[in-house]
Design an enzyme around this catalytic site. Structure first.
Site, PDB file in Angstrom:
ATOM      1  N   HIS A 117       0.802  -1.228   0.000  1.00  0.00           N
ATOM      2  CA  HIS A 117       0.000   0.000   0.000  1.00  0.00           C
ATOM      3  C   HIS A 117       0.831   1.273   0.000  1.00  0.00           C
ATOM      4  O   HIS A 117       0.277   2.369   0.148  1.00  0.00           O
ATOM      5  CB  HIS A 117      -0.917   0.057   1.213  1.00  0.00           C
ATOM      6  CG  HIS A 117      -1.995  -0.975   1.221  1.00  0.00           C
ATOM      7  ND1 HIS A 117      -3.245  -0.764   0.694  1.00  0.00           N
ATOM      8  CD2 HIS A 117      -2.002  -2.234   1.686  1.00  0.00           C
ATOM      9  CE1 HIS A 117      -3.982  -1.845   0.851  1.00  0.00           C
ATOM     10  NE2 HIS A 117      -3.248  -2.763   1.446  1.00  0.00           N
ATOM     11  N   LYS A 161       0.831  14.521   0.701  1.00  0.00           N
ATOM     12  CA  LYS A 161      -0.539  14.781   0.228  1.00  0.00           C
ATOM     13  C   LYS A 161      -0.752  16.261  -0.087  1.00  0.00           C
ATOM     14  O   LYS A 161      -1.728  16.645  -0.702  1.00  0.00           O
ATOM     15  CB  LYS A 161      -1.557  14.296   1.263  1.00  0.00           C
ATOM     16  CG  LYS A 161      -1.540  12.774   1.466  1.00  0.00           C
ATOM     17  CD  LYS A 161      -2.538  12.356   2.539  1.00  0.00           C
ATOM     18  CE  LYS A 161      -2.446  10.886   2.913  1.00  0.00           C
ATOM     19  NZ  LYS A 161      -3.078   9.971   1.943  1.00  0.00           N
ATOM     20  N   LYS A 212     -14.774   8.332  -3.687  1.00  0.00           N
ATOM     21  CA  LYS A 212     -16.013   8.684  -2.983  1.00  0.00           C
ATOM     22  C   LYS A 212     -16.558  10.018  -3.493  1.00  0.00           C
ATOM     23  O   LYS A 212     -17.760  10.175  -3.708  1.00  0.00           O
ATOM     24  CB  LYS A 212     -15.762   8.744  -1.469  1.00  0.00           C
ATOM     25  CG  LYS A 212     -15.434   7.375  -0.872  1.00  0.00           C
ATOM     26  CD  LYS A 212     -14.780   7.447   0.514  1.00  0.00           C
ATOM     27  CE  LYS A 212     -14.070   6.127   0.803  1.00  0.00           C
ATOM     28  NZ  LYS A 212     -13.124   6.223   1.935  1.00  0.00           N
ATOM     29  N   LYS A 223      -8.469  13.989   4.311  1.00  0.00           N
ATOM     30  CA  LYS A 223      -7.582  12.823   4.312  1.00  0.00           C
ATOM     31  C   LYS A 223      -6.591  13.021   5.455  1.00  0.00           C
ATOM     32  O   LYS A 223      -6.550  14.090   6.049  1.00  0.00           O
ATOM     33  CB  LYS A 223      -6.838  12.697   2.984  1.00  0.00           C
ATOM     34  CG  LYS A 223      -6.204  14.004   2.488  1.00  0.00           C
ATOM     35  CD  LYS A 223      -5.517  13.844   1.146  1.00  0.00           C
ATOM     36  CE  LYS A 223      -6.431  13.931  -0.045  1.00  0.00           C
ATOM     37  NZ  LYS A 223      -6.556  12.687  -0.775  1.00  0.00           N
ATOM     38  N   ARG A 224      -5.774  11.992   5.766  1.00  0.00           N
ATOM     39  CA  ARG A 224      -4.744  12.200   6.779  1.00  0.00           C
ATOM     40  C   ARG A 224      -3.807  13.333   6.361  1.00  0.00           C
ATOM     41  O   ARG A 224      -3.597  13.568   5.171  1.00  0.00           O
ATOM     42  CB  ARG A 224      -3.940  10.913   6.983  1.00  0.00           C
ATOM     43  CG  ARG A 224      -4.659   9.899   7.833  1.00  0.00           C
ATOM     44  CD  ARG A 224      -4.992  10.415   9.229  1.00  0.00           C
ATOM     45  NE  ARG A 224      -3.806  10.479  10.067  1.00  0.00           N
ATOM     46  CZ  ARG A 224      -3.413   9.523  10.886  1.00  0.00           C
ATOM     47  NH1 ARG A 224      -4.127   8.410  11.012  1.00  0.00           N
ATOM     48  NH2 ARG A 224      -2.310   9.652  11.608  1.00  0.00           N
TER      49      ARG A 224
HETATM   50  C1  26V Z   1       2.403   2.021   8.303  1.00  0.00           C
HETATM   51  C2  26V Z   1       2.533   2.161   9.664  1.00  0.00           C
HETATM   52  C3  26V Z   1       3.873   2.136  10.243  1.00  0.00           C
HETATM   53  C4  26V Z   1       3.910   2.033  11.752  1.00  0.00           C
HETATM   54  C5  26V Z   1       2.835   2.808  12.438  1.00  0.00           C
HETATM   55  C6  26V Z   1       1.454   2.494  11.939  1.00  0.00           C
HETATM   56  C7  26V Z   1       1.381   2.316  10.459  1.00  0.00           C
HETATM   57  C8  26V Z   1       0.156   2.291   9.857  1.00  0.00           C
HETATM   58  C9  26V Z   1       0.046   2.142   8.489  1.00  0.00           C
HETATM   59  C10 26V Z   1       1.174   2.025   7.711  1.00  0.00           C
HETATM   60  C11 26V Z   1       1.051   1.828   6.243  1.00  0.00           C
HETATM   61  C12 26V Z   1       0.453   2.949   5.557  1.00  0.00           C
HETATM   62  C13 26V Z   1       0.089   2.565   4.173  1.00  0.00           C
HETATM   63  C14 26V Z   1      -1.221   3.155   3.749  1.00  0.00           C
HETATM   64  O1  26V Z   1      -2.058   3.491   4.553  1.00  0.00           O
HETATM   65  N1  26V Z   1      -1.398   3.247   2.466  1.00  0.00           N
HETATM   66  C15 26V Z   1      -2.600   3.791   1.872  1.00  0.00           C
HETATM   67  O2  26V Z   1      -3.389   2.687   1.451  1.00  0.00           O
HETATM   68  C16 26V Z   1      -4.592   3.095   0.812  1.00  0.00           C
HETATM   69  C17 26V Z   1      -5.375   1.842   0.504  1.00  0.00           C
HETATM   70  O3  26V Z   1      -4.705   1.077  -0.432  1.00  0.00           O
HETATM   71  C18 26V Z   1      -4.280   3.892  -0.431  1.00  0.00           C
HETATM   72  O4  26V Z   1      -5.483   4.318  -1.014  1.00  0.00           O
HETATM   73  C19 26V Z   1      -3.429   5.106  -0.081  1.00  0.00           C
HETATM   74  O5  26V Z   1      -3.045   5.776  -1.249  1.00  0.00           O
HETATM   75  C20 26V Z   1      -2.207   4.651   0.685  1.00  0.00           C
HETATM   76  O6  26V Z   1      -1.479   5.766   1.170  1.00  0.00           O
END
Ligand code: 26V
Length: 799
Positions: free
Chosen positions: A345, A539, A645, A533-534
């Site tokens: 992702h 972004k 969305k 969004k976050r």
């Molecule tokens: C990484 C970490 C690292 C440690 C702390 C907690 C944490 C939580 C999440 C992540 C991975 C983040 C990856 C992510 O959220 N990607 C998003 O995924 C969406 C669904 O596929 C996509 O639409 C977004 O573009 C993408 O940023």
């Protein structure tokens, strides 16, 4: 269970009396809500049991979606609608003098995720069940979800999200399926059994809580299994009990509120292994209740790994097969590799998970041995097949520089690796993971993300749903491609007019919310331009703010320069320790305070920051948007799902050619979106050439210079030092995300949007085209592709 309105009313009355010892007339609204939630859960029971039985008796293959995050949103409305009981219940409650919306509003939104990745998991569960496919979620039952954002003086503060404080009647505790998960301790060779054994381990009990996932217009009801940690019967003898019980509790206490950086905390690794080990153990046990052994495990189960967070499932299943069921390494590896599939992702390097070997080895000694052996054999394989093994190994090693690279483990141990939008998958194959793609050319594939059109259109935008119903019927609810029928009406003046009315109605609802929560009056005839969004540097919310600042300054400078009234709306949570992101939030609110109250600009420009953006707020915001801001630096946003969305609710995308914007652009064409900025190739070339200089752009563009200078002034009602960090990022760190490079092109795209908006007919046409083409982004399509091309699963057949 009830089958008619009268039965519902009777059972509801009885439910209130039984649960609270009070007649309905004297009961509190929260009590009525709890009873309704419980009744709705009970209403799923028969289908839930039938589904399990059918899957079992048909010996069907099932998918298990392993994810650290599920951002489910509220379930009451969704479940009643999916089951087809909504109208009956609404009328029944009305007969009793209760407005269903009052009860709906009492439900807490379980924020068990950070953003897109967690919401995608939730959309997938809805589409799996609604497509009658056997697919379940596996996750952690966090006591506190993502923090609640509370704004104080324009700054974000965080408070705990007590999502279960009122009730959670959806879940059922399944004590009989509890298992132990082992941490710490040592591995010793046992001469007698001729096996490695894990001794002195700290056992933690994992107890599952199951939530039914009801599909739309089908009996199929799947399960979201959430694991909760408890004290084990085998408590460690070498540890103080209070210390132990605190360690037990903290595993499921908090969701990590950071989707950008590798937190590197032991606790997060514990969380990962906890839900993964419990999940795999439970699936293995269930398999053995039905089949004699695990030889056909991969024929009956696929485990989809949602990013690298659950990748320990790979060595864990190896451990179980080898240690507990005496499989030879190669046989076990073959089963594991045919069971696991991995979704990537992100390619942001700071988000790629790596764990220090010493932590991993101490916390999970036996699992680490498995990883070492996987790494040893994988290294051997690379040496055998690669032309230049040392060079390749540099890029693909699982254990490198005393760290375990989770994405590498995931790719080596799975049969499918997918990206989440076409451009993202291409970047994986051609650059980020190109050495792996050469080693395993058939493993990589694309699955462009989607969203459930039920929650995001049919249930959250009733006026639009009704307009569609009158225009093209409701076949699109079962077959979202049918939205395309709307193309026949995009030039119909009556439909255009009606669409604009629908949009206005949703804008009025949002305006009322903003009036109540922000105390600001916004004009529903202005352009609602929204970025939710976050908050993250890539972004580029900051680029949006720079544009706003430019418009403001230009209007102040030049009495001739006036814009079509616009309301800029932001919603975003920043990771609590992400200093830059928090400053951008403060900049948004500070700029808002100035422009919203300046007599020169206040009729043209409003800037609103909505507090605590999440799934529930999104359901109100998406339908109210005219303009959707999708402005990440090209190549950085893997897909995005908010963009879908907005499109589905008839907003025009202002966006870069990044993530799924590329596919939106391809579907609607240049005329129906506003694309701007550097392409991904141009971005790469800019980085590569090393010639980019934000100071050069600053000196050559008066508008940009004035905007940036304001960051070190008191123009925004703060000290001149307040936004120094933001300034530094742009100027002295050379603008890593190339905001200055894209500024001019962004301003032009926004100007074009303004011109389009002035022509109401043209505008309505654009919006209708966007809706008509959005069926592609239904997660039913995405899930259909996963089911056919990766999972090889079939719809549940009723016996
Ligand atoms: C990484 C970490 C690292 C440690 C702390 C907690 C944490 C939580 C999440 C992540 C991975 C983040 C990856 C992510 O959220 N990607 C998003 O995924 C969406 C669904 O596929 C996509 O639409 C977004 O573009 C993408 O940023």
């Amino acid at each position: 269970m009830f089958t008619s309105k009268e039965e519902f009313k009777e059972q509801f009355r009885k439910g209130v009396l039984d649960s609270y010892g009070r007649p309905l007339e004297e009961s509190h609204m929260t009590e009525q809500f709890v009873v309704l939630e419980r009744m709705t859960r009970v209403q799923t029971s028969k289908n839930w049991a039938d589904t399990k039985k059918c899957v079992h008796d048909n010996e069907q293959k099932e998918v298990h979606y392993f994810s650290m995050e599920f951002l489910m949103g509220r379930l009451l409305t969704n479940n009643l609608m999916n089951m087809g009981y909504y109208e009956m219940v609404k009328e029944g409650l009305a007969d009793l003098g209760i407005n269903i919306h009052d009860l709906e509003d009492l439900e807490r939104d379980p924020g068990l995720g950070n953003g897109g990745l967690g919401r995608l998991a939730a959309c997938f569960l809805d589409s799996l069940a609604s497509s009658s496919l056997p697919g379940h979620g596996n996750t952690i039952r966090y006591q506190f979800g993502l923090f609640k954002q509370k704004m104080v003086d324009g700054y974000q503060t965080e408070i705990p999200d007590q999502w279960m404080s009122l009730t959670n009647k959806w879940e059922i505790r399944k004590s009989k399926h509890m298992v132990d998960v082992k941490f710490w301790g040592r591995v010793v060779w046992d001469e007698q059994t001729g096996k490695f054994t894990h001794v002195d381990a700290e056992c933690i009990r994992a107890v599952p809580y199951d939530i039914p996932i009801v599909g739309n217009d089908t009996f199929v009801t799947n399960t979201l299994r959430m694991w909760s940690s408890e004290v084990s019967d085998n408590i460690p003898t070498n540890k103080d009990f209070r210390q132990y019980s605190q360690e037990v509790n903290e595993i499921c206490q908090n969701l990590y509120p950071d989707d950008s950086t590798q937190a590197g905390r032991v606790l997060r690794l514990k969380q990962q292994y906890f839900f993964v080990s419990a999940g795999v153990q439970a699936i293995v046990k269930a398999h053995l209740r039905q089949y004699p052994n695990l030889d056909n495990f991969h024929e009956k189960h696929t485990i989809q790994l949602n990013d690298t967070h659950p990748v320990l499932a790979i060595p864990e299943l190896m451990r179980i097969l080898v240690d507990e069921y005496d499989y030879e390494w190669l046989d076990a590896w073959s089963i594991v590799k045919q069971t696991m599939a991995y979704t990537n992702h992100t390619i942001l390097s700071e988000a790629l998970e790596k764990w220090p070997v010493d932590i991993m080895r101490a916390l999970l000694p036996r699992v680490y041995m498995m990883i070492e052996e996987i790494n040893r054999r994988f290294t051997g394989f690379v040496k055998e097949v690669a032309d230049n093994p040392e060079e390749v190994l540099n890029h693909v090693r699982i254990i490198k520089d005393d760290q375990v690279h989770m994405a590498h483990l995931a790719i080596a141990g799975s049969y499918s690796v997918n990206g989440v939008a076409r451009i993202h998958t291409n970047i994986l194959i051609n650059s980020e993971m190109k050495h792996f793609a050469t080693l395993y050319p058939n493993k990589f594939n694309n699955k462009t993300n989607g969203i459930t059109h039920r929650r995001w259109l049919a249930y959250s935008n009733l006026p639009l749903r009704n307009l569609l119903k009158e225009t093209i019927g409701e076949e699109w609810i079962h077959n979202p491609d049918k939205l395309e029928d709307l193309m026949a009406f995009v030039d119909d003046p009556k439909i255009q007019e009606q669409f604009l009315d629908v949009k206005k109605q949703k804008k009025e609802e949002l305006a009322a919310y903003i009036k109540e929560h922000n105390g600001v009056e916004v004009d529903v005839n202005s352009i609602f331009d929204i970025q939710v969004k976050r908050l993250h540097a890539y972004k580029r919310q900051l680029l949006n703010v720079m544009h706003i600042i430019y418009l403001y300054q230009e209007m102040k400078r030049n009495p001739e320069f006036r814009i079509y009234p616009r309301t800029f709306i932001f919603g975003a949570k920043a990771a609590p320790a992400y200093f830059f992101a928090k400053k951008v939030i403060k900049l948004i609110t500070s700029v808002g305070d100035v422009v919203n109250n300046d007599p020169v600009t206040k009729d043209y420009l409003k800037v609103i920051f909505v507090e605590n953006y999440g799934v529930t707020l999104a359901e109100m915001i998406m339908p109210a948007a005219d303009v959707s801001e999708q402005i990440s630096t090209a190549g950085k946003e893997a897909s995005g799902t908010g963009n879908m969305k907005f499109m589905m609710n008839g907003a025009i995308t202002v966006g870069t050619l990044d993530g799924a914007n590329v596919e939106i652009h391809e579907l609607v064409g240049d005329d129906n979106c506003a694309i701007f900025g550097l392409t991904e190739e141009q971005v790469q070339e800019t980085y590569r050439s090393g010639t980019y200089s934000s100071w050069d752009i600053y000196h050559n563009d008066f508008r940009i210079k004035t905007v940036i200078d304001s960051l070190l002034s008191t123009e925004w009602g703060t000290s001149s030092e307040e936004f120094r960090g933001v300034f530094e990022e742009l100027m002295n760190h050379n603008d890593q995300y190339l905001l200055l490079a894209d500024f001019d092109s962004y301003v032009k795209a926004q100007k074009r949007v303004e011109e389009l908006y002035k022509d109401r007919t043209k505008w309505a046409r654009i919006c209708l085209v966007n809706i008509a083409k959005s069926g592609y982004f239904s997660s039913d399509r995405t899930i259909g592709q996963y089911a056919k091309e990766i999972w090889h699963i079939e719809p549940v057949k009723k016996l």
